[in-house]
Scaffold this motif. Structure first.
Motif, PDB file in Angstrom:
ATOM      1  N   GLY A  99      24.778 -53.329  56.306  1.00 36.95           N
ATOM      2  CA  GLY A  99      24.411 -54.469  57.159  1.00 36.95           C
ATOM      3  C   GLY A  99      22.927 -54.481  57.472  1.00 36.95           C
ATOM      4  N   GLY A 100      22.455 -55.675  57.838  1.00 30.25           N
ATOM      5  CA  GLY A 100      21.036 -55.831  58.157  1.00 30.25           C
ATOM      6  C   GLY A 100      20.606 -54.962  59.323  1.00 30.25           C
ATOM      7  N   LYS A 101      21.498 -54.769  60.273  1.00 26.96           N
ATOM      8  CA  LYS A 101      21.157 -54.021  61.488  1.00 26.96           C
ATOM      9  C   LYS A 101      20.642 -52.615  61.202  1.00 26.96           C
ATOM     10  CE  LYS A 101      23.896 -55.736  65.338  1.00 26.96           C
ATOM     11  NZ  LYS A 101      25.230 -55.739  65.936  1.00 26.96           N
ATOM     12  N   VAL A 102      21.152 -51.999  60.157  1.00 29.11           N
ATOM     13  CA  VAL A 102      20.843 -50.589  59.925  1.00 29.11           C
ATOM     14  C   VAL A 102      19.358 -50.399  59.599  1.00 29.11           C
ATOM     15  CG1 VAL A 102      21.458 -48.561  58.554  1.00 29.11           C
ATOM     16  CG2 VAL A 102      23.216 -50.222  59.205  1.00 29.11           C
ATOM     17  N   THR A 103      18.787 -51.339  58.852  1.00 31.09           N
ATOM     18  CA  THR A 103      17.359 -51.228  58.535  1.00 31.09           C
ATOM     19  C   THR A 103      16.537 -51.280  59.821  1.00 31.09           C
ATOM     20  OG1 THR A 103      17.683 -52.220  56.361  1.00 31.09           O
ATOM     21  CG2 THR A 103      15.447 -52.299  57.246  1.00 31.09           C
ATOM     22  N   MET A 104      16.949 -52.141  60.761  1.00 28.78           N
ATOM     23  CA  MET A 104      16.155 -52.227  61.999  1.00 28.78           C
ATOM     24  C   MET A 104      16.316 -50.957  62.821  1.00 28.78           C
ATOM     25  SD  MET A 104      17.921 -55.131  64.518  1.00 28.78           S
ATOM     26  CE  MET A 104      18.203 -56.250  63.200  1.00 28.78           C
ATOM     27  N   PHE A 105      17.517 -50.398  62.839  1.00 25.55           N
ATOM     28  CA  PHE A 105      17.746 -49.143  63.575  1.00 25.55           C
ATOM     29  C   PHE A 105      16.878 -48.028  62.989  1.00 25.55           C
ATOM     30  CE2 PHE A 105      20.038 -45.368  64.972  1.00 25.55           C
ATOM     31  CZ  PHE A 105      20.377 -45.690  66.275  1.00 25.55           C
ATOM     32  N   ALA A 174      14.275 -67.562  62.653  1.00 24.72           N
ATOM     33  CA  ALA A 174      14.619 -66.676  63.749  1.00 24.72           C
ATOM     34  C   ALA A 174      15.981 -66.937  64.371  1.00 24.72           C
ATOM     35  CB  ALA A 174      13.560 -66.795  64.831  1.00 24.72           C
ATOM     36  N   ASN A 175      16.544 -65.856  64.857  1.00 22.72           N
ATOM     37  CA  ASN A 175      17.660 -65.878  65.781  1.00 22.72           C
ATOM     38  C   ASN A 175      17.046 -65.516  67.132  1.00 22.72           C
ATOM     39  OD1 ASN A 175      20.033 -65.544  67.173  1.00 22.72           O
ATOM     40  ND2 ASN A 175      20.691 -63.704  66.082  1.00 22.72           N
ATOM     41  N   PRO A 176      17.265 -66.227  68.210  1.00 21.17           N
ATOM     42  CA  PRO A 176      18.240 -67.295  68.428  1.00 21.17           C
ATOM     43  C   PRO A 176      17.675 -68.704  68.342  1.00 21.17           C
ATOM     44  CG  PRO A 176      17.351 -66.638  70.542  1.00 21.17           C
ATOM     45  CD  PRO A 176      16.630 -65.831  69.490  1.00 21.17           C
ATOM     46  N   SER A 203       9.668 -56.940  58.867  1.00 18.78           N
ATOM     47  CA  SER A 203       9.911 -58.370  58.784  1.00 18.78           C
ATOM     48  C   SER A 203      11.399 -58.610  58.527  1.00 18.78           C
ATOM     49  CB  SER A 203       9.055 -58.976  57.670  1.00 18.78           C
ATOM     50  OG  SER A 203       9.242 -60.367  57.629  1.00 18.78           O
ATOM     51  N   ASP A 204      12.064 -59.163  59.527  1.00 18.91           N
ATOM     52  CA  ASP A 204      13.501 -59.450  59.416  1.00 18.91           C
ATOM     53  C   ASP A 204      13.642 -60.851  58.821  1.00 18.91           C
ATOM     54  OD1 ASP A 204      16.144 -60.159  59.836  1.00 18.91           O
ATOM     55  OD2 ASP A 204      16.272 -59.265  61.833  1.00 18.91           O
ATOM     56  N   GLU A 205      13.993 -60.893  57.536  1.00 19.14           N
ATOM     57  CA  GLU A 205      14.076 -62.181  56.821  1.00 19.14           C
ATOM     58  C   GLU A 205      15.513 -62.495  56.420  1.00 19.14           C
ATOM     59  OE1 GLU A 205      10.950 -62.375  53.835  1.00 19.14           O
ATOM     60  OE2 GLU A 205       9.503 -61.433  55.193  1.00 19.14           O
ATOM     61  N   ILE A 206      16.449 -62.082  57.279  1.00 20.27           N
ATOM     62  CA  ILE A 206      17.868 -62.229  56.924  1.00 20.27           C
ATOM     63  C   ILE A 206      18.299 -63.699  56.836  1.00 20.27           C
ATOM     64  CG2 ILE A 206      18.926 -62.093  59.238  1.00 20.27           C
ATOM     65  CD1 ILE A 206      20.770 -59.846  57.750  1.00 20.27           C
ATOM     66  N   TYR A 207      17.531 -64.597  57.501  1.00 18.94           N
ATOM     67  CA  TYR A 207      17.840 -66.035  57.394  1.00 18.94           C
ATOM     68  C   TYR A 207      16.897 -66.737  56.404  1.00 18.94           C
ATOM     69  CZ  TYR A 207      20.620 -65.203  61.592  1.00 18.94           C
ATOM     70  OH  TYR A 207      21.547 -64.730  62.474  1.00 18.94           O
ATOM     71  N   GLY A 208      16.247 -65.965  55.553  1.00 19.52           N
ATOM     72  CA  GLY A 208      15.210 -66.502  54.670  1.00 19.52           C
ATOM     73  C   GLY A 208      15.664 -67.624  53.746  1.00 19.52           C
ATOM     74  N   TRP A 235      23.153 -59.512  52.908  1.00 16.59           N
ATOM     75  CA  TRP A 235      24.083 -60.492  52.344  1.00 16.59           C
ATOM     76  C   TRP A 235      24.855 -61.281  53.412  1.00 16.59           C
ATOM     77  CZ3 TRP A 235      22.400 -56.131  50.106  1.00 16.59           C
ATOM     78  CH2 TRP A 235      22.172 -56.111  48.731  1.00 16.59           C
ATOM     79  N   SER A 236      24.803 -60.778  54.665  1.00  9.82           N
ATOM     80  CA  SER A 236      25.705 -61.303  55.705  1.00  9.82           C
ATOM     81  C   SER A 236      25.655 -62.812  55.849  1.00  9.82           C
ATOM     82  CB  SER A 236      25.359 -60.669  57.057  1.00  9.82           C
ATOM     83  OG  SER A 236      25.618 -59.304  57.033  1.00  9.82           O
ATOM     84  N   LYS A 237      24.448 -63.354  55.961  1.00  6.65           N
ATOM     85  CA  LYS A 237      24.322 -64.769  56.292  1.00  6.65           C
ATOM     86  C   LYS A 237      24.339 -65.625  55.019  1.00  6.65           C
ATOM     87  CE  LYS A 237      23.456 -62.978  60.354  1.00  6.65           C
ATOM     88  NZ  LYS A 237      24.210 -63.040  61.572  1.00  6.65           N
ATOM     89  N   THR A 238      23.482 -65.290  54.051  1.00  3.01           N
ATOM     90  CA  THR A 238      23.335 -66.115  52.849  1.00  3.01           C
ATOM     91  C   THR A 238      24.653 -66.280  52.099  1.00  3.01           C
ATOM     92  OG1 THR A 238      21.140 -65.159  52.658  1.00  3.01           O
ATOM     93  CG2 THR A 238      21.925 -66.422  50.771  1.00  3.01           C
ATOM     94  N   TRP A 244      31.577 -57.574  55.308  1.00  2.05           N
ATOM     95  CA  TRP A 244      31.490 -56.598  54.211  1.00  2.05           C
ATOM     96  C   TRP A 244      30.557 -55.440  54.591  1.00  2.05           C
ATOM     97  CZ3 TRP A 244      33.563 -57.354  49.087  1.00  2.05           C
ATOM     98  CH2 TRP A 244      34.223 -58.574  48.925  1.00  2.05           C
ATOM     99  N   ARG A 245      29.680 -55.704  55.530  1.00  4.02           N
ATOM    100  CA  ARG A 245      28.660 -54.761  55.978  1.00  4.02           C
ATOM    101  C   ARG A 245      27.778 -54.321  54.799  1.00  4.02           C
ATOM    102  NH1 ARG A 245      27.481 -56.621  59.181  1.00  4.02           N
ATOM    103  NH2 ARG A 245      26.351 -54.978  60.262  1.00  4.02           N
ATOM    104  N   LEU A 246      26.888 -55.204  54.436  1.00  3.35           N
ATOM    105  CA  LEU A 246      26.010 -54.961  53.289  1.00  3.35           C
ATOM    106  C   LEU A 246      24.636 -55.566  53.571  1.00  3.35           C
ATOM    107  CD1 LEU A 246      26.104 -53.763  50.395  1.00  3.35           C
ATOM    108  CD2 LEU A 246      26.687 -56.045  49.576  1.00  3.35           C
TER     109      LEU A 246
HETATM  110  N1  PLP Z   1      18.783 -59.777  62.043  1.00  2.77           N
HETATM  111  C1  PLP Z   1      19.037 -60.921  62.698  1.00  2.77           C
HETATM  112  C2  PLP Z   1      17.896 -61.756  63.144  1.00  2.77           C
HETATM  113  C3  PLP Z   1      20.360 -61.302  62.963  1.00  2.77           C
HETATM  114  O1  PLP Z   1      20.603 -62.442  63.610  1.00  2.77           O
HETATM  115  C4  PLP Z   1      21.408 -60.462  62.540  1.00  2.77           C
HETATM  116  C5  PLP Z   1      22.814 -60.804  62.827  1.00  2.77           C
HETATM  117  O2  PLP Z   1      23.150 -61.667  63.584  1.00  2.77           O
HETATM  118  C6  PLP Z   1      21.085 -59.287  61.866  1.00  2.77           C
HETATM  119  C7  PLP Z   1      19.770 -58.980  61.631  1.00  2.77           C
HETATM  120  C8  PLP Z   1      22.152 -58.300  61.461  1.00  2.77           C
HETATM  121  O3  PLP Z   1      22.885 -58.681  60.388  1.00  2.77           O
HETATM  122  P1  PLP Z   1      24.089 -57.796  59.857  1.00  2.77           P
HETATM  123  O4  PLP Z   1      25.349 -58.427  60.363  1.00  2.77           O
HETATM  124  O5  PLP Z   1      23.964 -57.848  58.368  1.00  2.77           O
HETATM  125  O6  PLP Z   1      23.942 -56.406  60.380  1.00  2.77           O
END
Ligand code: PLP
Length: 402
Positions: A99-105, A174-176, A203-208, A235-238, A244-246
């Motif tokens: 998941g994307g979160k792990v890179t930020m952690f 960006a979120n939110p 750079s968090d580009e998960i919504y890129g 992969w979560s959003k796109t 799947w946690r990837l």
């Molecule tokens: N980064 C941002 C800005 C998000 O909004 C989210 C999920 O909502 C994530 C990262 C984490 O995504 P993931 O579910 O792949 O861990």
């Protein structure tokens, strides 16, 4: 008496999961809830991706993989980044994570400790601030402005940097807020960062790939940042793959071994079948993902004008992601009151702007990853709630005296 580490008291959470729990409880009690609180596509993962995961299991991919992710997947990531941004990166820089979160952690834990500072967007994804505090570092908010479409001012960000700054976190789209940072602002920021070579950038580009207006400029396109940029994507959003946690990080050569060591200490590797599904997502047909973005664009076209027509509410047009972030100060209600009363009294699950940091006061987040019918019902219920709360009268009074 159990003695927890002090660090545990610093760890925050994501309000979305708490509101979701309350919404589910109300549903169990028989209440009809329109759920706009959770940030995930309301689509199934495209079938060719599911099939690749299924096939991997049938083919016997049941064991550990290499910690950084199977090579064909990391090659697919690099090819995808080349397709999207024209950049040439090495599969050796890619660390596939759950998941994307792990890179930020990992990035925050790698740089944060007592006596250091990490700059993060506010309002922003709540886990940034939470993990910064957990690491012991000081969380330095980078304010995002509604007047700038929720982008930042590069000069304002550069002015936050001190000798103690270790990491700067950026998130666009960006979120939110759905805000997209224009290239001109990034150019100024990157030029200014040359004066601060001690600062790494995540750079968090998960919504890129979820963009409706403007262009998404990836920070990977700035070669001057190559030795200190961590790209967060996944992969979560796109691909509608939140369960799947990837996800993946692209790390500077100097940092990738540290990130991999964190992975080995934490989760060893990502489950093998999800990795095979990830290859199918990146190398297969793009139409399913494009159809999703087209659906979000249509919903955005409905929800933003509908919110703007409500009394006491105004909402900028978000450039990307799938969130509306209306300003609700004209209602006279705080963000938290609005979140609670909308859920309890109107049966609409939203999130207060303050769930995303102190600079979110006066705002509400609505995810429009929901059907047009659900969005219309939410708007109808919010309108009814505001009327019952007497908001129209208050707004008119404010106008009359103002
Ligand atoms: N980064 C941002 C800005 C998000 O909004 C989210 C999920 O909502 C994530 C990262 C984490 O995504 P993931 O579910 O792949 O861990």
């Amino acid at each position: 008496m159990l003695q927890l580490s002090h660090r545990m008291s610093q760890l925050g959470t994501e309000a979305a999961f708490q509101v979701l729990a309350r919404a589910s409880e109300l549903q169990r009690q028989g209440r009809d809830i329109v759920n706009l609180c959770i940030g995930q596509p309301d689509f199934r993962t495209p079938e060719h991706i599911v099939e690749a995961g299924r096939k991997a299991l049938a083919d016997g991919h049941h064991g550990y993989t290499v910690a950084n992710g199977i090579l064909p997947l990391r090659e697919a990531v690099v090819a995808d980044l080349h397709r999207r941004h024209g950049v040439t990166l090495s599969p050796a820089q890619v660390l596939v994570v759950p998941g994307g979160k792990v890179t930020m952690f990992f990035a925050i834990m790698m740089f944060g400790e007592a006596g250091t500072e990490i700059i993060y967007p506010n309002p922003g994804f709540p886990i940034y601030e939470s993990v910064i505090r957990f690491s012991g570092a000081t969380a330095v908010p980078m304010p995002l402005h509604e007047s700038k479409g929720f982008s930042f001012s590069a000069e304002e960000v550069l002015a936050l940097i001190t000798p103690r700054t270790r990491l700067l976190i950026l998130n666009s789209p960006a979120n939110p807020t759905g805000g997209v940072v224009p290239k001109s602002e990034l150019d100024t920021l990157v030029a200014g960062l040359e004066r601060h070579p001690h600062v790494a950038v995540m750079s968090d580009e998960i919504y890129g790939e979820m963009l409706y207006e403007g262009t998404h400029t990836s920070l990977t396109t700035y070669p001057q940042l190559a030795d200190r940029l961590i790209l967060l994507d996944g992969w979560s959003k796109t691909y509608a793959m939140t369960g799947w946690r990837l996800g993946y990080g692209v790390w500077p050569q100097e940092l990738v071994a540290h990130a991999e060591r964190l992975a080995i200490n934490c989760h060893s590797c990502v489950n093998a079948s999800a990795q095979y599904a990830g290859i199918a997502a990146l190398t297969g047909p793009r139409e399913p993902a494009e159809r999703m973005v087209a659906a979000f664009a249509e919903r955005r076209g409905y929800i933003i004008p509908a919110l703007n027509a409500l009394p006491g509410v105004r909402c900028v047009n978000p450039g990307g992601a799938f969130y509306a972030f209306p300003n609700i100060t004209g209602t006279g209600l705080t963000s938290r009151t609005m979140q609670t009363r909308l859920l309890e009294e109107a049966g609409v699950a939203t999130l207060s702007g303050t769930s995303f940091g102190a600079f979110g006061e006066g705002y509400l987040r609505l995810s429009y990853a929901a059907s047009l019918e659900m969005l219309a019902e939410a708007v109808r219920r919010i309108g009814g709630f505001l009327e019952r709360a007497g908001v129209e009268g208050r707004r008119k009074a404010a106008k009359a005296t103002g």
